[in-house]
Design an enzyme around this catalytic site. Structure first.
Site, PDB file in Angstrom:
ATOM      1  N   GLU A  85     -48.314  86.226 -62.172  1.00 64.30           N
ATOM      2  CA  GLU A  85     -48.222  86.147 -63.627  1.00 64.30           C
ATOM      3  C   GLU A  85     -46.979  86.884 -64.118  1.00 64.30           C
ATOM      4  O   GLU A  85     -46.866  88.106 -63.936  1.00 64.30           O
ATOM      5  CB  GLU A  85     -49.477  86.757 -64.250  1.00 64.30           C
ATOM      6  CG  GLU A  85     -49.459  86.914 -65.759  1.00 64.30           C
ATOM      7  CD  GLU A  85     -49.309  85.581 -66.449  1.00 64.30           C
ATOM      8  OE1 GLU A  85     -48.288  85.410 -67.148  1.00 64.30           O
ATOM      9  OE2 GLU A  85     -50.180  84.727 -66.272  1.00 64.30           O
ATOM     10  N   LYS A 262     -60.462  92.182 -69.253  1.00 57.68           N
ATOM     11  CA  LYS A 262     -59.590  91.393 -68.394  1.00 57.68           C
ATOM     12  C   LYS A 262     -58.159  91.886 -68.537  1.00 57.68           C
ATOM     13  O   LYS A 262     -57.428  92.008 -67.541  1.00 57.68           O
ATOM     14  CB  LYS A 262     -59.714  89.916 -68.757  1.00 57.68           C
ATOM     15  CG  LYS A 262     -59.010  88.977 -67.780  1.00 57.68           C
ATOM     16  CD  LYS A 262     -57.586  88.667 -68.195  1.00 57.68           C
ATOM     17  CE  LYS A 262     -56.943  87.656 -67.242  1.00 57.68           C
ATOM     18  NZ  LYS A 262     -55.516  87.386 -67.577  1.00 57.68           N
ATOM     19  N   ASP A 278     -59.685  96.828 -52.034  1.00 57.57           N
ATOM     20  CA  ASP A 278     -60.706  95.804 -52.221  1.00 57.57           C
ATOM     21  C   ASP A 278     -60.851  95.537 -53.710  1.00 57.57           C
ATOM     22  O   ASP A 278     -61.712  96.101 -54.390  1.00 57.57           O
ATOM     23  CB  ASP A 278     -62.037  96.263 -51.609  1.00 57.57           C
ATOM     24  CG  ASP A 278     -63.084  95.150 -51.589  1.00 57.57           C
ATOM     25  OD1 ASP A 278     -62.886  94.137 -52.297  1.00 57.57           O
ATOM     26  OD2 ASP A 278     -64.097  95.313 -50.894  1.00 57.57           O
ATOM     27  N   HIS A 375     -45.539  85.970 -74.192  1.00 50.73           N
ATOM     28  CA  HIS A 375     -46.219  85.516 -72.989  1.00 50.73           C
ATOM     29  C   HIS A 375     -45.671  84.157 -72.546  1.00 50.73           C
ATOM     30  O   HIS A 375     -45.325  83.948 -71.378  1.00 50.73           O
ATOM     31  CB  HIS A 375     -47.713  85.421 -73.307  1.00 50.73           C
ATOM     32  CG  HIS A 375     -48.588  85.172 -72.128  1.00 50.73           C
ATOM     33  ND1 HIS A 375     -48.795  86.101 -71.140  1.00 50.73           N
ATOM     34  CD2 HIS A 375     -49.335  84.097 -71.782  1.00 50.73           C
ATOM     35  CE1 HIS A 375     -49.625  85.612 -70.233  1.00 50.73           C
ATOM     36  NE2 HIS A 375     -49.962  84.392 -70.605  1.00 50.73           N
TER      37      HIS A 375
END
Length: 422
Positions: A85, A262, A278, A375
């Site tokens: 991203e 998020k 992990d 973005h």
């Protein structure tokens, strides 16, 4: 290797890839093997990949970049991120620059205590059984320690026992053993303890033995970070007030809280992947912790203060600086050298700081121009690359390649205006 890193490298994004790598090599944080690995372009030999998981047919690469400007507990930190991203690294770097102006991030992590669970069903008089388990604390801790002698020799080991009645009617009892795992993430150690003590737990409590495994909700392994950003750095008092209003929205609405979290995990996950952690366990623990009150809530908050905002985050974070992929993956070893954390607790604070930076960047964008403007401009690079074909714009001086260069420059200008590290 040098420990005097300066993470404020102005114009880093403007340099070519080779010059960026040379600048990092000049800092003296990498050993020869790490330098050679990065100079080769990175990657994982298929022979190694074939031993890491099943049915391997190839390796699948992600870009490895550096987030800059981070200062954590008075130490400058280079933050490696593996992510596709384009806005994640730029946004985190820019937010870290804003926070840096107010002194940087501060944080602390609990001792690395992991949770082993032993499940019992059909336990007669489950409350009395729970009392017997707690009374047998010393025996259970000794049995757990006997299963992990090397960790005990390094100063870790079993620290506490807890019995939880999940259903008196059904006789469901779960026993927790809390295990200190040093600088390891600790999953395999804790699973070993759970399986070793399970027969003794059953003899004490009765019932039918169920699962014996770790929990990824590591409530005794929390990390807490704080940061301050001034109105001026954020772009004005109106933006700062908008950030505070956005937090209220996330606290009131789980639909918004999910997207808020998020945004927090964007940078944290990318850093965790680069460092061989992990990230699936990290995600599971973070979101479970966000819902522990019975309502899903934001992992981080930003409070309006005179002249700025102060951010705070708390979450469980089980990470390691030894074992795991660090033993076999040259890229993970290089990433760990870049970040320079001396312990798992220090690494946890860095990761949580990256999460808080990513969260601030998203909130600032939402409270000002909106998330899409910067973005999507950064996404132009990906769109141009797709238009140029699988070889990429650099493969040939074609017309598609010529169109790619201005779009890259436009992306860089967006970075310069607020999405990047300058």
């Amino acid at each position: 290797m040098s420990q005097n890193v300066f993470s404020r490298i102005s114009g880093f994004y403007k340099r070519c890839l080779e010059d960026r790598l040379s600048a990092i090599e000049a800092l003296g944080v990498l050993d020869e093997d790490a330098r050679a690995h990065l100079a080769s372009g990175g990657g994982l030999p298929t022979a190694v990949a074939d031993r890491l998981c099943e049915n391997v047919i190839a390796t699948h690469a992600l870009p490895l970049g550096l987030a800059l400007n981070f200062r954590v507990n008075q130490r400058d930190v280079l933050v490696p991120m593996a992510v596709e991203e384009p806005s994640v690294i730029a946004a985190a770097s820019n937010a870290a620059r804003m926070v840096r102006l107010s002194g940087g991030f501060t944080g602390e992590a609990d001792p690395p205590i992991m949770t082993a669970q032993v499940q019992l069903d059909d336990v007669p008089d489950v409350d009395a059984a729970a009392s017997r388990v707690v009374a047998a604390r010393a025996s259970l801790l000794a049995a757990g320690d006997a299963a992990i002698p090397r960790m005990v020799a390094r100063g870790g080991g079993c620290r506490d026992v807890e019995a939880r009645v999940l259903s008196a009617e059904l006789g469901v009892l779960v026993v927790h053993l809390y295990v200190e795992v040093g600088d390891a993430m600790g999953a395999n150690l804790v699973d070993t303890v759970a399986e070793a003590v399970a027969p003794l737990v059953q003899r004490i409590a009765g019932g039918t033995l169920g699962l014996r495994i770790l929990s990824n909700l590591t409530v005794r392994r929390l990390v807490r970070v704080t940061a301050t950003a001034s109105d001026e750095a954020l772009g004005g008092a109106e933006v700062a007030s908008g950030i505070a209003r956005a937090i209220r929205f996330a606290e009131l609405d789980p639909y918004r809280a999910a997207t808020h979290n998020k945004g927090f995990m964007n940078g944290l996950d990318a850093t965790a992947v680069a460092l061989g952690q992990d990230f699936r366990a990290i995600e599971a623990g973070a979101h479970a912790y966000a819902a522990m009150s019975g309502r899903y809530r934001p992992l981080s908050t930003w409070e309006r203060i005179p002249g700025g905002v102060v951010g705070r985050a708390e979450l469980p974070l089980a990470v390691g600086t030894v074992g795991g992929l660090a033993e076999v993956h040259a890229g993970v070893r290089a990433a760990l050298q870049l970040v320079g954390a001396k312990s798992a607790r220090e690494l946890a604070v860095v990761l949580a700081s990256v999460g808080l930076a990513s969260n601030l960047a998203a909130l600032r964008a939402l409270a000002s121009e909106g998330i899409q403007r910067g973005h999507m401009r950064l996404h132009e690079r990906k769109r141009a690359l797709a238009a140029a074909g699988s070889g990429g714009a650099a493969a040939s001086p074609s017309g598609e390649a010529k169109r790619f260069a201005p779009e890259r420059a436009d992306g860089a200008r967006v970075v310069q205006q607020g999405e990047g590290e300058t």
